[in-house]
Scaffold this motif. Structure first.
Motif, PDB file in Angstrom:
ATOM      1  N   ALA A   2       0.832  -1.206   0.000  1.00 36.49           N
ATOM      2  CA  ALA A   2       0.000   0.000   0.000  1.00 36.49           C
ATOM      3  C   ALA A   2       0.865   1.254   0.000  1.00 36.49           C
ATOM      4  CB  ALA A   2      -0.941  -0.008   1.202  1.00 36.49           C
ATOM      5  N   ALA A   3       1.936   1.237   0.780  1.00 35.18           N
ATOM      6  CA  ALA A   3       2.830   2.401   0.829  1.00 35.18           C
ATOM      7  C   ALA A   3       3.472   2.638  -0.534  1.00 35.18           C
ATOM      8  CB  ALA A   3       3.900   2.203   1.909  1.00 35.18           C
ATOM      9  N   LEU A   4       3.914   1.580  -1.192  1.00 39.48           N
ATOM     10  CA  LEU A   4       4.525   1.732  -2.511  1.00 39.48           C
ATOM     11  C   LEU A   4       3.518   2.253  -3.531  1.00 39.48           C
ATOM     12  CD1 LEU A   4       6.832  -1.412  -2.805  1.00 39.48           C
ATOM     13  CD2 LEU A   4       7.516   0.973  -2.606  1.00 39.48           C
ATOM     14  N   ALA A   5       2.299   1.725  -3.488  1.00 38.79           N
ATOM     15  CA  ALA A   5       1.268   2.184  -4.423  1.00 38.79           C
ATOM     16  C   ALA A   5       0.924   3.652  -4.180  1.00 38.79           C
ATOM     17  CB  ALA A   5       0.021   1.310  -4.295  1.00 38.79           C
ATOM     18  N   LEU A   6       0.764   4.028  -2.926  1.00 39.13           N
ATOM     19  CA  LEU A   6       0.473   5.426  -2.605  1.00 39.13           C
ATOM     20  C   LEU A   6       1.628   6.341  -3.013  1.00 39.13           C
ATOM     21  CD1 LEU A   6      -1.244   4.971   0.857  1.00 39.13           C
ATOM     22  CD2 LEU A   6      -2.248   6.142  -1.116  1.00 39.13           C
ATOM     23  N   PHE A   7       2.854   5.918  -2.727  1.00 38.79           N
ATOM     24  CA  PHE A   7       4.016   6.730  -3.093  1.00 38.79           C
ATOM     25  C   PHE A   7       4.092   6.926  -4.604  1.00 38.79           C
ATOM     26  CE2 PHE A   7       8.502   7.225  -4.257  1.00 38.79           C
ATOM     27  CZ  PHE A   7       8.782   8.402  -3.574  1.00 38.79           C
ATOM     28  N   LEU A  59       1.865   8.154   5.010  1.00 42.34           N
ATOM     29  CA  LEU A  59       2.728   8.210   6.201  1.00 42.34           C
ATOM     30  C   LEU A  59       2.290   7.205   7.253  1.00 42.34           C
ATOM     31  CD1 LEU A  59       1.438  10.033   8.814  1.00 42.34           C
ATOM     32  CD2 LEU A  59       1.751  11.824   7.134  1.00 42.34           C
ATOM     33  N   ILE A  60       1.014   6.926   7.337  1.00 44.00           N
ATOM     34  CA  ILE A  60       0.542   5.874   8.254  1.00 44.00           C
ATOM     35  C   ILE A  60       1.081   4.519   7.800  1.00 44.00           C
ATOM     36  CG2 ILE A  60      -1.501   4.599   9.021  1.00 44.00           C
ATOM     37  CD1 ILE A  60      -2.962   7.377   8.996  1.00 44.00           C
ATOM     38  N   CYS A  61       1.018   4.278   6.487  1.00 51.96           N
ATOM     39  CA  CYS A  61       1.503   2.999   5.949  1.00 51.96           C
ATOM     40  C   CYS A  61       2.994   2.803   6.177  1.00 51.96           C
ATOM     41  CB  CYS A  61       1.203   2.899   4.452  1.00 51.96           C
ATOM     42  SG  CYS A  61      -0.517   2.631   4.047  1.00 51.96           S
ATOM     43  N   TYR A  62       3.804   3.818   5.835  1.00 47.67           N
ATOM     44  CA  TYR A  62       5.246   3.598   5.973  1.00 47.67           C
ATOM     45  C   TYR A  62       5.690   3.617   7.426  1.00 47.67           C
ATOM     46  CZ  TYR A  62       6.675   8.650   6.112  1.00 47.67           C
ATOM     47  OH  TYR A  62       6.878   9.964   6.432  1.00 47.67           O
ATOM     48  N   GLY A  63       5.012   4.376   8.281  1.00 42.33           N
ATOM     49  CA  GLY A  63       5.342   4.353   9.708  1.00 42.33           C
ATOM     50  C   GLY A  63       5.071   2.988  10.312  1.00 42.33           C
TER      51      GLY A  63
END
Length: 158
Positions: A2-7, A59-63
């Motif tokens: 999810a973090a990669l997709a959002l980024f 930021l929630i995902c990567y944290g």
């Protein structure tokens, strides 16, 4: 994932902005900030402001990813306690600085506020600390992966 997709999505969405968002993030004064914002059209400024919503999800995902990777995987288990704690906290702290940066950028781009130079300094400091913590985590992860690869590689005898 999810973090990669959002980024990737946020990067694509903000790509048309010139100067780049990074130039805005690393603006520490009202004049430097204004130089970037005034180079953008009203539509581009609206585009920047719109990205703040999915950026909170990012930021929630990567944290959470960083915390869970360090706390639940074997990659960092054999590290010195101080190194493990630093790795454990680096992405959650980066996310906290990112959130503060987002709030400040939302407020600073809503209306001209050149009479509060400390807010610009704080936004720039939050962004710089976020990037330093992200880089630190990336380096710690590369080191941990290299160390794990070295330890699991078969040894050849002469």
């Amino acid at each position: 994932m999810a973090a990669l997709a959002l980024f990737a999505g946020i990067t694509w969405y903000l790509a048309p902005l010139e100067p780049s968002v990074l130039a805005l993030q690393l603006s520490f004064s009202p004049s430097a900030f204004a130089t970037v914002v005034h180079a953008w059209s009203p539509e581009q400024l609206a585009r920047f402001r719109m990205h703040l919503v999915p950026d909170f999800a990012l930021l929630i995902c990567y944290g959470a990813f960083g915390y869970l990777l360090v706390s639940r995987s074997a990659l960092f288990a054999q590290r010195l306690p101080v190194a493990r704690t630093a790795a454990l906290l680096s992405l959650p702290l980066a996310a906290a600085f990112d959130a503060a940066e987002n709030v400040l950028h939302a407020w600073l781009t809503a209306a001209p506020r050149f009479d509060v130079p400390l807010a610009y300094l704080a936004a720039g400091a939050c962004a710089a600390l976020k990037w330093l913590l992200l880089l630190g985590f990336a380096l710690a992860l590369v080191h941990a992966l290299a160390r794990a690869a070295t330890q699991s590689a078969p040894h050849v005898r002469d």
